[in-house]
Design a protein around this motif. Structure first.
Motif, PDB file in Angstrom:
ATOM      1  N   GLY A 108     -28.015 -84.224 -32.478  1.00 18.84           N
ATOM      2  CA  GLY A 108     -29.235 -84.119 -32.258  1.00 18.84           C
ATOM      3  C   GLY A 108     -30.169 -83.440 -33.073  1.00 18.84           C
ATOM      4  O   GLY A 108     -29.460 -82.452 -33.806  1.00 18.84           O
ATOM      5  N   ALA A 109     -31.608 -83.346 -32.827  1.00 10.98           N
ATOM      6  CA  ALA A 109     -32.441 -82.678 -33.524  1.00 10.98           C
ATOM      7  C   ALA A 109     -32.589 -81.274 -32.845  1.00 10.98           C
ATOM      8  O   ALA A 109     -32.824 -81.466 -31.733  1.00 10.98           O
ATOM      9  CB  ALA A 109     -33.584 -83.494 -33.719  1.00 10.98           C
ATOM     10  N   PHE A 110     -32.542 -80.054 -33.402  1.00 15.24           N
ATOM     11  CA  PHE A 110     -32.876 -78.936 -32.568  1.00 15.24           C
ATOM     12  C   PHE A 110     -34.033 -78.323 -33.134  1.00 15.24           C
ATOM     13  O   PHE A 110     -34.428 -78.030 -34.335  1.00 15.24           O
ATOM     14  CB  PHE A 110     -31.486 -77.806 -33.162  1.00 15.24           C
ATOM     15  CG  PHE A 110     -30.540 -78.093 -32.187  1.00 15.24           C
ATOM     16  CD1 PHE A 110     -29.805 -77.145 -31.377  1.00 15.24           C
ATOM     17  CD2 PHE A 110     -29.730 -79.436 -32.430  1.00 15.24           C
ATOM     18  CE1 PHE A 110     -28.774 -77.595 -30.648  1.00 15.24           C
ATOM     19  CE2 PHE A 110     -28.669 -79.638 -31.512  1.00 15.24           C
ATOM     20  CZ  PHE A 110     -27.982 -78.754 -30.787  1.00 15.24           C
ATOM     21  N   VAL A 111     -34.945 -78.093 -32.366  1.00 23.15           N
ATOM     22  CA  VAL A 111     -36.352 -77.331 -32.755  1.00 23.15           C
ATOM     23  C   VAL A 111     -36.608 -76.240 -31.986  1.00 23.15           C
ATOM     24  O   VAL A 111     -36.025 -76.101 -30.641  1.00 23.15           O
ATOM     25  CB  VAL A 111     -37.192 -78.546 -32.485  1.00 23.15           C
ATOM     26  CG1 VAL A 111     -37.078 -79.741 -33.563  1.00 23.15           C
ATOM     27  CG2 VAL A 111     -37.485 -79.138 -31.421  1.00 23.15           C
ATOM     28  N   MET A 112     -37.406 -75.418 -32.366  1.00 21.11           N
ATOM     29  CA  MET A 112     -37.982 -74.203 -31.657  1.00 21.11           C
ATOM     30  C   MET A 112     -38.931 -74.519 -30.685  1.00 21.11           C
ATOM     31  O   MET A 112     -40.021 -75.349 -31.249  1.00 21.11           O
ATOM     32  CB  MET A 112     -38.334 -72.973 -32.357  1.00 21.11           C
ATOM     33  CG  MET A 112     -37.079 -72.502 -33.328  1.00 21.11           C
ATOM     34  SD  MET A 112     -35.909 -71.596 -32.227  1.00 21.11           S
ATOM     35  CE  MET A 112     -36.890 -70.466 -31.616  1.00 21.11           C
ATOM     36  N   GLU A 113     -39.159 -73.968 -29.470  1.00 26.18           N
ATOM     37  CA  GLU A 113     -40.060 -74.415 -28.592  1.00 26.18           C
ATOM     38  C   GLU A 113     -41.527 -73.929 -29.024  1.00 26.18           C
ATOM     39  O   GLU A 113     -42.543 -74.739 -28.829  1.00 26.18           O
ATOM     40  CB  GLU A 113     -39.740 -73.924 -27.214  1.00 26.18           C
ATOM     41  CG  GLU A 113     -40.734 -74.154 -26.115  1.00 26.18           C
ATOM     42  CD  GLU A 113     -40.432 -73.775 -24.924  1.00 26.18           C
ATOM     43  OE1 GLU A 113     -40.759 -74.452 -23.772  1.00 26.18           O
ATOM     44  OE2 GLU A 113     -39.497 -72.831 -24.583  1.00 26.18           O
ATOM     45  N   GLU A 114     -41.505 -72.895 -29.721  1.00 22.25           N
ATOM     46  CA  GLU A 114     -42.651 -72.429 -30.308  1.00 22.25           C
ATOM     47  C   GLU A 114     -43.707 -73.250 -31.482  1.00 22.25           C
ATOM     48  O   GLU A 114     -44.656 -73.213 -31.535  1.00 22.25           O
ATOM     49  CB  GLU A 114     -42.528 -71.013 -30.790  1.00 22.25           C
ATOM     50  CG  GLU A 114     -41.646 -71.086 -32.122  1.00 22.25           C
ATOM     51  CD  GLU A 114     -41.358 -69.596 -32.538  1.00 22.25           C
ATOM     52  OE1 GLU A 114     -40.975 -69.301 -33.750  1.00 22.25           O
ATOM     53  OE2 GLU A 114     -41.023 -68.710 -31.575  1.00 22.25           O
ATOM     54  N   ASP A 115     -42.738 -73.988 -31.892  1.00 25.28           N
ATOM     55  CA  ASP A 115     -43.250 -75.207 -32.940  1.00 25.28           C
ATOM     56  C   ASP A 115     -43.692 -76.228 -32.437  1.00 25.28           C
ATOM     57  O   ASP A 115     -44.089 -77.264 -33.128  1.00 25.28           O
ATOM     58  CB  ASP A 115     -42.171 -75.362 -33.979  1.00 25.28           C
ATOM     59  CG  ASP A 115     -41.567 -74.334 -34.756  1.00 25.28           C
ATOM     60  OD1 ASP A 115     -42.622 -73.354 -34.964  1.00 25.28           O
ATOM     61  OD2 ASP A 115     -40.620 -74.176 -35.461  1.00 25.28           O
ATOM     62  N   LEU A 116     -43.666 -76.356 -31.032  1.00 27.26           N
ATOM     63  CA  LEU A 116     -44.075 -77.863 -30.428  1.00 27.26           C
ATOM     64  C   LEU A 116     -45.315 -77.539 -29.354  1.00 27.26           C
ATOM     65  O   LEU A 116     -45.530 -76.382 -29.001  1.00 27.26           O
ATOM     66  CB  LEU A 116     -43.091 -78.496 -29.555  1.00 27.26           C
ATOM     67  CG  LEU A 116     -41.689 -79.010 -30.023  1.00 27.26           C
ATOM     68  CD1 LEU A 116     -40.674 -79.189 -29.213  1.00 27.26           C
ATOM     69  CD2 LEU A 116     -42.193 -80.212 -30.901  1.00 27.26           C
ATOM     70  N   PRO A 117     -46.112 -78.609 -29.001  1.00 25.82           N
ATOM     71  CA  PRO A 117     -47.187 -78.337 -28.194  1.00 25.82           C
ATOM     72  C   PRO A 117     -46.765 -78.099 -26.757  1.00 25.82           C
ATOM     73  O   PRO A 117     -45.778 -78.781 -26.445  1.00 25.82           O
ATOM     74  CB  PRO A 117     -48.287 -79.525 -28.435  1.00 25.82           C
ATOM     75  CG  PRO A 117     -47.067 -80.628 -28.967  1.00 25.82           C
ATOM     76  CD  PRO A 117     -45.976 -79.795 -29.766  1.00 25.82           C
ATOM     77  N   GLU A 118     -47.587 -77.264 -26.121  1.00 28.55           N
ATOM     78  CA  GLU A 118     -47.253 -77.146 -24.747  1.00 28.55           C
ATOM     79  C   GLU A 118     -47.603 -78.480 -23.716  1.00 28.55           C
ATOM     80  O   GLU A 118     -46.622 -78.556 -22.934  1.00 28.55           O
ATOM     81  CB  GLU A 118     -48.063 -75.937 -23.891  1.00 28.55           C
ATOM     82  CG  GLU A 118     -47.763 -74.665 -24.580  1.00 28.55           C
ATOM     83  CD  GLU A 118     -48.541 -73.396 -23.812  1.00 28.55           C
ATOM     84  OE1 GLU A 118     -49.128 -73.879 -22.996  1.00 28.55           O
ATOM     85  OE2 GLU A 118     -48.465 -72.324 -24.472  1.00 28.55           O
ATOM     86  N   ASN A 119     -48.401 -79.127 -24.153  1.00 29.35           N
ATOM     87  CA  ASN A 119     -48.463 -80.493 -23.469  1.00 29.35           C
ATOM     88  C   ASN A 119     -47.653 -81.446 -23.479  1.00 29.35           C
ATOM     89  O   ASN A 119     -47.180 -81.985 -24.595  1.00 29.35           O
ATOM     90  CB  ASN A 119     -50.081 -81.102 -23.922  1.00 29.35           C
ATOM     91  CG  ASN A 119     -50.524 -82.357 -23.161  1.00 29.35           C
ATOM     92  OD1 ASN A 119     -49.872 -83.342 -23.552  1.00 29.35           O
ATOM     93  ND2 ASN A 119     -51.236 -82.265 -22.461  1.00 29.35           N
TER      94      ASN A 119
END
Length: 379
Positions: free
Chosen positions: A17-28
């Motif tokens: 899978g793809a692993f991303v940091m939460e801070e790089d995604l919108p809160e909505n």
């Protein structure tokens, strides 16, 4: 407009899978889901315009953040991205993807490395449960080399132990969501089917292979090749979801809760040939299990499914316990799935007619595949 997102690709167990940091995604949430759909290439059966691999085990995302106040190291949210529908499910956790979370945390300096083992304390937001991931770090360094192998993954790797603490009620809050060790479901155009619904690490619904005309030795390809099989299994899974209060009808369950509960077929240990052509003998394992994943046969087994099955075996009166035929279930079991074997361990107590599952654990391998930037269109 072309957008970009920092992303890593990891294999965890038999998933990728793809692993991303939460801070790089919108809160909505809606905005976030649209991004996850875009980067995976959904909805599209081939996922040709994204990172997804066109099967459920490769259409997954792990969203990670460092914890700064609580008594664990990282937060991890699992997202199952539907392949052919514009839907992202956060119901339940993926144990296989979980096995790469600790490695990702070490690779990204979210946790200080020690030697010879680094334990990463992971909080899974889907289940609100803690996972201790014991990762070999000889000389205080990450290593992907080792002699441990798992069914469904070629080669060998470093042996990672995953320990799921207090796994009961990961989704429903109850070890037995309906309060019963067995329930009878009325299946349209088929009849009554007896099942057990158990929730430990992830909710599963169990049915005896013989009760639905299965041998219990089927390969994933054999199950998927018969449309009638898929419809029957989804009807049972859907009715279990209704019984759990997750859907109003079995037809609706495929849309509102496609991954929970996980449909599971069990039978006594018997000789079989794996999907990859290996001969497995009944004496090598304790219980046969065939799982479904997002309305298709799982190519191997969900790790949380294996862990839940161990817990189910410990509960007197459930279908897995009855099929296993052992009132005093040992603390380590070997399960036979369509592509091999998996060993699972547990700590449990049966006292005053109640079962308490203290922890369930197993071993996986995981590795970093790619680190970079994923591009997607927006609007």
């Amino acid at each position: 407009m072309l957008k970009e997102l920092q992303c890593s690709i990891y294999r965890g167990g038999t998933s990728k899978g793809a692993f991303v940091m939460e801070e790089d995604l919108p809160e909505n949430k809606e905005e976030r889901d649209q991004i996850l759909l875009k980067i995976m290439g959904s909805p599209d059966q081939r996922q040709i315009d994204g990172l997804g691999g066109a099967v459920s085990t490769t259409s997954k995302v792990a969203i990670i953040s460092k914890e700064t106040t609580e008594d664990w190291d990282v937060n991890y949210t699992f997202a199952q991205v539907q392949i052919d529908k514009p839907f992202v499910s956060y119901a339940g956790n993926c144990g296989n993807i979980s096995s790469a979370v600790g490695v990702f945390a070490l690779e990204n300096d979210l946790v200080e490395i020690s030697a010879p083992i680094t334990t990463v304390r992971v909080y899974n937001t889907n289940t609100k449960k803690i996972i201790h991931e014991h990762i070999p770090t000889p000389n205080g360094e990450i290593t992907y080399e080792g002699d441990f192998s798992i069914s469904g993954v070629p080669g060998t790797g470093s042996k990672i132990e995953l320990e799921f603490l207090n796994p009961e009620g990961s989704f429903t809050g109850k070890l037995l969501p309906t309060g019963q060790t067995k329930d009878t479901l009325k299946i349209a155009d088929y009849g009554d089917v007896e099942v057990s619904i158990v929730d430990a690490a992830n909710p599963l619904v169990y049915v005896k292979a013989e009760a639905i005309g299965f041998a219990g030795t089927e390969t994933a390809a054999m199950i998927d090749a018969d449309p009638a099989n898929l419809v029957l299994l989804e009807k049972i899974r859907g009715e279990a979801a209704v019984k759990m209060g997750l859907a109003d009808s079995w037809e609706e369950a495929a849309t509102v809760t496609p991954g929970v509960p996980k449909m599971t077929i069990v039978s006594a240990a018997q000789d079989f040939i794996t999907d990859s052509g290996k001969e497995i003998h009944a004496a090598e394992y304790d219980l046969s299990i065939r799982m479904m994943s997002m309305q298709k046969a799982h190519k191997t087994i969900a790790l949380t499914g294996a862990l839940c099955t161990a817990a189910a075996c410990a509960i007197p009166g459930t279908i897995p316990n009855e099929v296993l035929g052992n009132e005093n279930v040992k603390n380590e079991l070997v399960l036979g799935h369509s592509d091999g074997l998996i060993s699972v361990a547990m700590k449990y107590k049966n006292e005053d007619g109640k079962t308490k599952i203290e922890s369930v654990s197993s071993h996986r391998t995981a590795r970093k595949i790619m680190v970079g930037t994923v591009f997607y269109t927006q609007g």
